[in-house]
Design a protein around this motif. Structure first.
Motif, PDB file in Angstrom:
ATOM      1  N   SER A  81     -23.667 -56.937 -26.404  1.00 59.94           N
ATOM      2  CA  SER A  81     -25.260 -56.282 -26.363  1.00 59.94           C
ATOM      3  C   SER A  81     -25.807 -56.910 -25.643  1.00 59.94           C
ATOM      4  O   SER A  81     -25.708 -57.879 -24.522  1.00 59.94           O
ATOM      5  CB  SER A  81     -25.240 -57.083 -27.819  1.00 59.94           C
ATOM      6  OG  SER A  81     -25.950 -58.469 -27.428  1.00 59.94           O
ATOM      7  N   GLY A  82     -26.982 -56.658 -25.586  1.00 60.21           N
ATOM      8  CA  GLY A  82     -27.667 -56.387 -24.240  1.00 60.21           C
ATOM      9  C   GLY A  82     -28.308 -57.476 -24.552  1.00 60.21           C
ATOM     10  O   GLY A  82     -28.870 -58.564 -23.265  1.00 60.21           O
ATOM     11  N   MET A  83     -28.811 -58.722 -26.098  1.00 56.56           N
ATOM     12  CA  MET A  83     -29.373 -59.939 -26.235  1.00 56.56           C
ATOM     13  C   MET A  83     -28.275 -61.262 -25.077  1.00 56.56           C
ATOM     14  O   MET A  83     -28.320 -61.683 -25.374  1.00 56.56           O
ATOM     15  CB  MET A  83     -29.211 -60.235 -27.582  1.00 56.56           C
ATOM     16  CG  MET A  83     -30.251 -60.266 -27.861  1.00 56.56           C
ATOM     17  SD  MET A  83     -32.089 -60.118 -26.634  1.00 56.56           S
ATOM     18  CE  MET A  83     -32.013 -62.025 -26.979  1.00 56.56           C
ATOM     19  N   ILE A  86     -28.816 -61.148 -21.677  1.00 58.82           N
ATOM     20  CA  ILE A  86     -30.197 -61.880 -21.176  1.00 58.82           C
ATOM     21  C   ILE A  86     -30.029 -63.181 -22.226  1.00 58.82           C
ATOM     22  O   ILE A  86     -30.257 -64.184 -21.193  1.00 58.82           O
ATOM     23  CB  ILE A  86     -30.760 -61.113 -22.210  1.00 58.82           C
ATOM     24  CG1 ILE A  86     -31.143 -59.465 -21.774  1.00 58.82           C
ATOM     25  CG2 ILE A  86     -32.368 -61.861 -22.716  1.00 58.82           C
ATOM     26  CD1 ILE A  86     -32.732 -58.951 -22.756  1.00 58.82           C
ATOM     27  N   TYR A 107     -39.550 -58.608 -24.754  1.00 56.61           N
ATOM     28  CA  TYR A 107     -38.612 -57.934 -25.951  1.00 56.61           C
ATOM     29  C   TYR A 107     -38.351 -59.255 -27.620  1.00 56.61           C
ATOM     30  O   TYR A 107     -38.394 -59.910 -26.967  1.00 56.61           O
ATOM     31  CB  TYR A 107     -37.382 -57.525 -25.486  1.00 56.61           C
ATOM     32  CG  TYR A 107     -36.190 -57.048 -26.628  1.00 56.61           C
ATOM     33  CD1 TYR A 107     -37.049 -56.193 -27.836  1.00 56.61           C
ATOM     34  CD2 TYR A 107     -35.633 -57.952 -26.917  1.00 56.61           C
ATOM     35  CE1 TYR A 107     -35.829 -55.584 -28.683  1.00 56.61           C
ATOM     36  CE2 TYR A 107     -34.195 -57.394 -27.827  1.00 56.61           C
ATOM     37  CZ  TYR A 107     -34.517 -56.567 -29.527  1.00 56.61           C
ATOM     38  OH  TYR A 107     -33.851 -56.028 -30.212  1.00 56.61           O
ATOM     39  N   GLU A 151     -39.957 -58.322 -17.177  1.00 57.22           N
ATOM     40  CA  GLU A 151     -39.733 -56.594 -18.289  1.00 57.22           C
ATOM     41  C   GLU A 151     -40.908 -56.070 -17.363  1.00 57.22           C
ATOM     42  O   GLU A 151     -41.444 -55.822 -18.125  1.00 57.22           O
ATOM     43  CB  GLU A 151     -38.986 -57.148 -19.492  1.00 57.22           C
ATOM     44  CG  GLU A 151     -38.957 -55.990 -20.617  1.00 57.22           C
ATOM     45  CD  GLU A 151     -38.554 -56.788 -22.397  1.00 57.22           C
ATOM     46  OE1 GLU A 151     -39.099 -57.233 -22.307  1.00 57.22           O
ATOM     47  OE2 GLU A 151     -39.732 -55.310 -22.779  1.00 57.22           O
ATOM     48  N   SER A 155     -41.139 -53.058 -23.010  1.00 59.89           N
ATOM     49  CA  SER A 155     -40.612 -52.275 -23.908  1.00 59.89           C
ATOM     50  C   SER A 155     -41.811 -52.551 -25.247  1.00 59.89           C
ATOM     51  O   SER A 155     -41.782 -51.498 -25.996  1.00 59.89           O
ATOM     52  CB  SER A 155     -39.078 -52.722 -24.117  1.00 59.89           C
ATOM     53  OG  SER A 155     -39.119 -53.612 -24.732  1.00 59.89           O
ATOM     54  N   ASP A 180     -35.689 -57.778 -16.943  1.00 57.81           N
ATOM     55  CA  ASP A 180     -34.926 -56.802 -17.855  1.00 57.81           C
ATOM     56  C   ASP A 180     -35.605 -55.445 -17.422  1.00 57.81           C
ATOM     57  O   ASP A 180     -36.414 -54.626 -17.542  1.00 57.81           O
ATOM     58  CB  ASP A 180     -35.486 -56.925 -19.785  1.00 57.81           C
ATOM     59  CG  ASP A 180     -34.833 -55.967 -20.150  1.00 57.81           C
ATOM     60  OD1 ASP A 180     -34.278 -55.070 -20.448  1.00 57.81           O
ATOM     61  OD2 ASP A 180     -35.030 -56.744 -21.545  1.00 57.81           O
ATOM     62  N   THR A 182     -33.955 -52.021 -18.799  1.00 55.37           N
ATOM     63  CA  THR A 182     -33.397 -51.054 -19.160  1.00 55.37           C
ATOM     64  C   THR A 182     -34.621 -50.576 -19.485  1.00 55.37           C
ATOM     65  O   THR A 182     -34.393 -49.261 -19.527  1.00 55.37           O
ATOM     66  CB  THR A 182     -33.332 -51.657 -20.615  1.00 55.37           C
ATOM     67  OG1 THR A 182     -32.809 -52.984 -20.989  1.00 55.37           O
ATOM     68  CG2 THR A 182     -32.775 -50.750 -22.163  1.00 55.37           C
ATOM     69  N   SER A 202     -30.752 -53.716 -21.958  1.00 51.65           N
ATOM     70  CA  SER A 202     -29.013 -52.720 -22.761  1.00 51.65           C
ATOM     71  C   SER A 202     -28.677 -52.319 -22.662  1.00 51.65           C
ATOM     72  O   SER A 202     -29.453 -51.324 -22.500  1.00 51.65           O
ATOM     73  CB  SER A 202     -31.026 -53.350 -23.716  1.00 51.65           C
ATOM     74  OG  SER A 202     -29.693 -52.859 -25.391  1.00 51.65           O
ATOM     75  N   SER A 204     -27.429 -50.267 -25.100  1.00 53.87           N
ATOM     76  CA  SER A 204     -27.613 -49.598 -25.938  1.00 53.87           C
ATOM     77  C   SER A 204     -28.490 -48.837 -26.452  1.00 53.87           C
ATOM     78  O   SER A 204     -28.923 -47.437 -26.962  1.00 53.87           O
ATOM     79  CB  SER A 204     -27.698 -50.906 -27.306  1.00 53.87           C
ATOM     80  OG  SER A 204     -27.326 -52.107 -26.933  1.00 53.87           O
ATOM     81  N   LYS A 205     -29.198 -49.014 -24.923  1.00 53.20           N
ATOM     82  CA  LYS A 205     -29.913 -48.187 -24.642  1.00 53.20           C
ATOM     83  C   LYS A 205     -30.221 -46.683 -23.787  1.00 53.20           C
ATOM     84  O   LYS A 205     -28.944 -45.897 -24.051  1.00 53.20           O
ATOM     85  CB  LYS A 205     -31.700 -48.592 -24.033  1.00 53.20           C
ATOM     86  CG  LYS A 205     -31.998 -49.703 -24.595  1.00 53.20           C
ATOM     87  CD  LYS A 205     -32.693 -49.417 -26.368  1.00 53.20           C
ATOM     88  CE  LYS A 205     -32.824 -51.229 -27.069  1.00 53.20           C
ATOM     89  NZ  LYS A 205     -31.894 -51.523 -28.034  1.00 53.20           N
ATOM     90  N   ALA A 215     -24.380 -52.440 -26.217  1.00 52.62           N
ATOM     91  CA  ALA A 215     -23.597 -53.681 -25.516  1.00 52.62           C
ATOM     92  C   ALA A 215     -24.882 -53.682 -24.140  1.00 52.62           C
ATOM     93  O   ALA A 215     -25.724 -53.357 -23.688  1.00 52.62           O
ATOM     94  CB  ALA A 215     -22.397 -52.400 -24.281  1.00 52.62           C
ATOM     95  N   TRP A 335     -34.076 -47.251 -28.868  1.00 49.10           N
ATOM     96  CA  TRP A 335     -34.537 -46.140 -28.580  1.00 49.10           C
ATOM     97  C   TRP A 335     -33.455 -45.855 -26.985  1.00 49.10           C
ATOM     98  O   TRP A 335     -32.562 -46.115 -26.942  1.00 49.10           O
ATOM     99  CB  TRP A 335     -35.532 -47.000 -27.344  1.00 49.10           C
ATOM    100  CG  TRP A 335     -35.545 -47.462 -27.170  1.00 49.10           C
ATOM    101  CD1 TRP A 335     -35.801 -49.345 -27.766  1.00 49.10           C
ATOM    102  CD2 TRP A 335     -35.782 -48.128 -25.143  1.00 49.10           C
ATOM    103  NE1 TRP A 335     -35.834 -50.411 -26.670  1.00 49.10           N
ATOM    104  CE2 TRP A 335     -36.071 -49.498 -25.533  1.00 49.10           C
ATOM    105  CE3 TRP A 335     -35.668 -47.440 -24.383  1.00 49.10           C
ATOM    106  CZ2 TRP A 335     -36.232 -50.577 -24.154  1.00 49.10           C
ATOM    107  CZ3 TRP A 335     -35.825 -48.351 -22.773  1.00 49.10           C
ATOM    108  CH2 TRP A 335     -35.938 -49.604 -23.289  1.00 49.10           C
TER     109      TRP A 335
HETATM  110  C1  LIG Z   1     -36.435 -54.110 -23.575  1.00 52.85           C
HETATM  111  C2  LIG Z   1     -35.046 -54.796 -24.657  1.00 52.85           C
HETATM  112  N1  LIG Z   1     -34.545 -55.513 -24.046  1.00 52.85           N
HETATM  113  C3  LIG Z   1     -33.200 -55.510 -24.682  1.00 52.85           C
HETATM  114  C4  LIG Z   1     -32.595 -55.912 -26.276  1.00 52.85           C
HETATM  115  C5  LIG Z   1     -31.291 -56.047 -26.522  1.00 52.85           C
HETATM  116  O1  LIG Z   1     -30.694 -54.877 -26.187  1.00 52.85           O
HETATM  117  P1  LIG Z   1     -28.917 -54.966 -28.025  1.00 52.85           P
HETATM  118  O2  LIG Z   1     -30.026 -54.762 -28.920  1.00 52.85           O
HETATM  119  O3  LIG Z   1     -28.573 -54.007 -26.685  1.00 52.85           O
HETATM  120  O4  LIG Z   1     -28.674 -56.665 -27.007  1.00 52.85           O
HETATM  121  C6  LIG Z   1     -33.394 -54.745 -26.255  1.00 52.85           C
HETATM  122  C7  LIG Z   1     -33.607 -54.085 -27.755  1.00 52.85           C
HETATM  123  O5  LIG Z   1     -34.428 -52.865 -28.069  1.00 52.85           O
HETATM  124  C8  LIG Z   1     -34.896 -54.317 -25.855  1.00 52.85           C
HETATM  125  O6  LIG Z   1     -35.500 -52.716 -26.133  1.00 52.85           O
END
Ligand SMILES: Cc1ncc(COP(=O)(O)O)c(C=O)c1O
Length: 392
Positions: A81-83, A86, A107, A151, A155, A180, A182, A202, A204-205, A215, A335
């Motif tokens: 995941s993004g987290m 991170i 975030y 970041e 976001s 970040d 993303t 992330s 996942s976006k 991811a 998103w």
């Molecule tokens: C800017 C940003 N960074 C990181 C993340 C975390 O990513 P993930 O949901 O894949 O863990 C998000 C998730 O919404 C995000 O908006």
């Protein structure tokens, strides 16, 4: 023949010849070897050999190579995941008692990881700054500052930091930097080229882009990524599954054309919203009226589809009616996918604090965050037109 451009390298995965046009998924938990000597040799270089899928797997490594290329980085490591990406990137650079500088609109879960978890477990302190002015960073540096976390655009409210200036300042003080990236994606912004140490996403976006994968990825110098591989990735175990990596490979083939289309749609919608009398304010770095537009043009080559706008009303019933009567903008938190989404931050804030308190922070009931998808932009505008009729 000239060296292939990155777009070509992303689309192709093997030499011309017979074989499947799409690589198979290496769906296995471990790899076997011919002999004592062979497995012994593989253990000498666990970073570059597939031994056990928690470490390496060819379906995952292939995507890591492509993402590293795309970001102009030396090496990348995918996470579940993004987290996962991170938290691992941050842990790589900090130790007990350190001080971190981060932007205040980072975030939410990143904020909590820094400010609550690391503080509780490792006595790490964080100074949150606005970050629009380089002076904010200069003033926040302490003797024990080891990391600056960016970041840009954020976001939440899309403010930017001057990436080059922050990288120069950090290097001059021996401080590490993470961004970040993303929102902008590696297509529109290349922070590693601007001097940042680690870039995280992330996936996942936009990188995933089809709302079917969660991811994350960290990209940087071989030395950093190898250490992350051997420590945070190995010990915390947030590895990406081969099938999800394979889905990301599918997504990477269309990343550039998707973000270009998100940009075209988002610009049309931002312009439409900006002219609408029922809208008080639009926050989108791609608009000329955006406060940091000049910096946005300087450090990004394009803009993606996440933005926010504020409805010109404080009547919760009207706002809810607008929100609930949209047709194409589905209600959801994430998103960067093909589908357009809407979310009202007030839904979260109202659970945590009285209305007056978050209004005091400059966030009104009528703030809407939208992720502009790949539908026809005129259909999306027509959807807004009919829903705005619910605002008196
Ligand atoms: C800017 C940003 N960074 C990181 C993340 C975390 O990513 P993930 O949901 O894949 O863990 C998000 C998730 O919404 C995000 O908006």
């Amino acid at each position: 023949m000239k060296k292939p451009s990155i777009e070509t390298e992303i689309v192709h995965y093997h030499e011309r010849g017979s074989g499947p046009v799409v690589p198979p998924i290496t769906q296995c938990s471990l790899f076997t070897f011919d002999s004592w000597e062979d497995i012994d040799k593989a253990f000498d270089d666990p970073i570059n050999n597939s031994i056990y899928t928690r470490g390496n797997n060819p379906s995952v490594s292939l995507v890591e190579e492509k993402i590293a290329l795309l970001c102009h980085g030396e090496k990348a490591k995918l996470f579940s995941s993004g987290m996962g990406a991170i938290s691992s990137a941050i842990l790589h650079y900090v130790k007990h008692g350190d001080h971190i500088i981060a932007i205040k609109n980072v975030y939410g879960p990143t904020n909590n990881f820094l400010n609550v978890y690391l503080k509780k477990k490792c006595d790490i302190t964080v100074t949150f700054i606005d970050g629009r002015d380089i002076k904010d960073f200069e003033d926040a540096i302490k003797e024990n500052t080891t990391l600056i976390y960016l970041e840009s655009p954020s976001s939440a409210i899309f403010t930017l930091q001057n990436i080059k200036k922050v990288a120069i300042l950090a290097k001059s003080k021996g401080i590490k930097t993470i961004i970040d990236n993303t929102w902008a994606t590696p297509i529109f912004q290349k922070p590693l080229e601007m001097g940042i140490d680690l870039e995280v996403h992330s996936c996942s976006k936009y990188i995933g882009g089809h709302s079917d994968v969660v991811a994350g990825v960290v990209i940087g110098k071989t030395e950093d990524i190898s250490q992350i591989f051997l420590e945070e990735h190995a010990f915390l175990g947030a590895k990406l599954a081969p099938f999800e990596a394979w889905l990301l490979l599918r997504s990477l083939r269309t990343l550039k054309i998707r973000v270009l289309q998100h940009q075209e749609n988002a610009l049309k919608i931002a312009n439409y919203l900006e002219k609408n009398s029922k809208v008080k304010k639009v926050s989108y770095p791609g608009l000329e009226s955006f406060e940091q537009y000049a910096l946005a043009k300087e450090q990004m080559t394009g803009f993606t589809g996440l933005m926010s706008f504020e409805i010109n009303s404080n009547n919760l019933d009207d706002i809810k009616n607008f929100f609930n009567n949209l047709h194409y903008f589905k209600i959801g938190v994430s998103w960067g996918g093909h589908e357009s989404l809407i979310y009202a931050p007030a839904i979260s804030y109202l659970k945590e604090m009285p209305k007056e308190q978050f209004e005091g922070m400059g966030i009104s009931l009528g703030v809407m965050r939208i992720s502009v998808g790949l539908e026809d932009a005129d259909d999306l505008i027509a959807d807004f037109e009919q829903a705005f009729n619910y605002i008196k």
